[in-house]
Write an enzyme that holds these catalytic residues in place. Structure first.
Site, PDB file in Angstrom:
ATOM      1  N   TYR A 136      51.769 -12.041  -2.182  1.00 43.57           N
ATOM      2  CA  TYR A 136      52.900 -11.808  -2.030  1.00 43.57           C
ATOM      3  C   TYR A 136      53.710 -10.496  -1.545  1.00 43.57           C
ATOM      4  O   TYR A 136      52.261 -10.011  -0.710  1.00 43.57           O
ATOM      5  CB  TYR A 136      53.738 -10.515  -3.552  1.00 43.57           C
ATOM      6  CG  TYR A 136      52.247  -9.507  -3.942  1.00 43.57           C
ATOM      7  CD1 TYR A 136      52.708  -8.208  -3.333  1.00 43.57           C
ATOM      8  CD2 TYR A 136      51.121 -10.348  -4.496  1.00 43.57           C
ATOM      9  CE1 TYR A 136      51.402  -7.209  -3.405  1.00 43.57           C
ATOM     10  CE2 TYR A 136      49.894  -9.118  -4.145  1.00 43.57           C
ATOM     11  CZ  TYR A 136      51.185  -7.939  -3.898  1.00 43.57           C
ATOM     12  OH  TYR A 136      49.428  -6.879  -4.182  1.00 43.57           O
ATOM     13  N   PHE A 172      60.560  -7.308  -3.159  1.00 43.26           N
ATOM     14  CA  PHE A 172      59.788  -8.603  -2.964  1.00 43.26           C
ATOM     15  C   PHE A 172      59.705  -9.346  -3.053  1.00 43.26           C
ATOM     16  O   PHE A 172      60.826 -10.670  -2.917  1.00 43.26           O
ATOM     17  CB  PHE A 172      57.971  -8.414  -4.767  1.00 43.26           C
ATOM     18  CG  PHE A 172      57.633  -7.231  -4.881  1.00 43.26           C
ATOM     19  CD1 PHE A 172      56.419  -7.162  -4.492  1.00 43.26           C
ATOM     20  CD2 PHE A 172      58.420  -6.658  -6.049  1.00 43.26           C
ATOM     21  CE1 PHE A 172      55.797  -5.588  -4.910  1.00 43.26           C
ATOM     22  CE2 PHE A 172      57.188  -4.785  -6.601  1.00 43.26           C
ATOM     23  CZ  PHE A 172      56.464  -5.221  -5.825  1.00 43.26           C
ATOM     24  N   TYR A 202      58.934   1.371 -11.204  1.00 48.68           N
ATOM     25  CA  TYR A 202      57.101   2.076 -11.057  1.00 48.68           C
ATOM     26  C   TYR A 202      57.751   3.366 -11.840  1.00 48.68           C
ATOM     27  O   TYR A 202      57.350   5.018 -12.726  1.00 48.68           O
ATOM     28  CB  TYR A 202      56.592   2.943 -10.120  1.00 48.68           C
ATOM     29  CG  TYR A 202      55.742   2.134  -9.655  1.00 48.68           C
ATOM     30  CD1 TYR A 202      54.624   1.150 -10.024  1.00 48.68           C
ATOM     31  CD2 TYR A 202      56.365   0.774  -8.825  1.00 48.68           C
ATOM     32  CE1 TYR A 202      53.480   0.125 -10.124  1.00 48.68           C
ATOM     33  CE2 TYR A 202      54.926  -0.251  -8.552  1.00 48.68           C
ATOM     34  CZ  TYR A 202      54.000  -0.323  -9.505  1.00 48.68           C
ATOM     35  OH  TYR A 202      53.006  -1.262  -8.800  1.00 48.68           O
ATOM     36  N   ILE A 257      54.683  -4.257 -13.090  1.00 47.33           N
ATOM     37  CA  ILE A 257      55.501  -3.814 -13.574  1.00 47.33           C
ATOM     38  C   ILE A 257      56.304  -4.947 -14.825  1.00 47.33           C
ATOM     39  O   ILE A 257      56.384  -5.726 -14.513  1.00 47.33           O
ATOM     40  CB  ILE A 257      55.680  -3.637 -12.303  1.00 47.33           C
ATOM     41  CG1 ILE A 257      56.468  -4.032 -11.707  1.00 47.33           C
ATOM     42  CG2 ILE A 257      55.346  -1.946 -12.560  1.00 47.33           C
ATOM     43  CD1 ILE A 257      57.752  -3.568 -10.200  1.00 47.33           C
ATOM     44  N   ASP A 269      52.895  -3.012   0.515  1.00 50.46           N
ATOM     45  CA  ASP A 269      51.562  -3.869  -0.336  1.00 50.46           C
ATOM     46  C   ASP A 269      52.215  -5.004   0.304  1.00 50.46           C
ATOM     47  O   ASP A 269      53.081  -5.558   0.531  1.00 50.46           O
ATOM     48  CB  ASP A 269      51.419  -3.461  -1.624  1.00 50.46           C
ATOM     49  CG  ASP A 269      50.004  -4.120  -2.186  1.00 50.46           C
ATOM     50  OD1 ASP A 269      49.385  -4.148  -1.542  1.00 50.46           O
ATOM     51  OD2 ASP A 269      49.487  -4.388  -3.542  1.00 50.46           O
TER      52      ASP A 269
END
Length: 228
Positions: free
Chosen positions: A144, A214, A198, A172, A155
């Site tokens: 990812y 993502f 988040y 999440i 990330d």
């Protein structure tokens, strides 16, 4: 970029008064103490500026430092802390939420993007097989990349050259829901509103109330083992 410029400007002002950088010689205990205090102050200042969502007027900033040292500050310590507490806990998160909502509204108009009842936006880039995760305790193995709405990557398993495995109840809400929408071997994009991400208490590198983007490749689905 503005935050970096602010920090560099502060460093430039200090360096203009004396030699700067690793070549500085600390010749006494007092020099080391002074440098250590400056390092501690600079570190705290850098962390603080990274949380500010606008450009800081460094002339006013330095004037405030001089006023405090001269016991002539316009704001009392309590007034300053009260303002900052409201700014970081209320103003910044609200601005971020509004910006995230506007960003998602534009993404929703893109071709192939669908929206679930929860507000999750997604697009299937590659369907994959009929094998899908169905329970929150199912595990998935993925590659990812995660981005903020400005396109910056926060990330990425691709950068690490690695895959990641986890149960869907360990991530999440946007991931828990989104990874059930694509089959093994498929690829999906997720645009996750902050309430499915988040929220306001996000890691520092993400920030409060941020929408997340993502791209995820689902390598393998590992169903929950049946109880005997």
């Amino acid at each position: 970029m503005k935050k970096i410029i602010v920090i560099l400007a502060a460093a430039a002002m200090v360096c203009s008064m004396a030699s700067c950088g690793g070549g500085r010689a600390l010749k006494s205990e007092n020099d080391t103490l002074s440098y250590a205090l400056g390092t501690d102050f600079g570190t705290s200042l850098k962390q603080l500026l990274e949380q500010v969502d606008t450009e800081v007027n460094m002339d006013v900033f330095y004037a405030a430092v001089e006023d405090v040292l001269a016991d002539n500050a316009v704001l009392s310590r309590e007034e300053a802390f009260g303002f900052l507490r409201n700014y970081f806990n209320v103003v910044v998160p609200q601005r971020a939420l509004e910006a995230s909502q506007a960003y998602l509204a534009e993404i929703e108009k893109e071709d192939g993007v669908k929206k679930t009842e929860s507000g999750l936006l997604y697009r299937i880039n590659r369907e994959g097989s009929d094998k899908k995760a169905t329970q929150n305790t199912d595990q998935v193995k993925v590659c990812y990349e995660g981005k903020l709405k400005d396109g910056s990557v926060f990330d990425s398993s691709y950068e690490r050259g690695d895959t990641v495995s986890f149960a869907l109840n360990q991530v999440i809400k946007g991931w828990t829901e989104g990874m059930k929408l694509v089959g093994e071997g498929g690829e999906i994009e997720l645009w996750i509103p902050s309430e499915l991400g988040y929220g306001q208490r996000a890691p520092q590198q993400i920030g409060p109330n941020q929408a997340l983007h993502f791209k995820v490749e689902l390598i393998e689905v590992i169903p929950t083992a049946e109880e005997k």
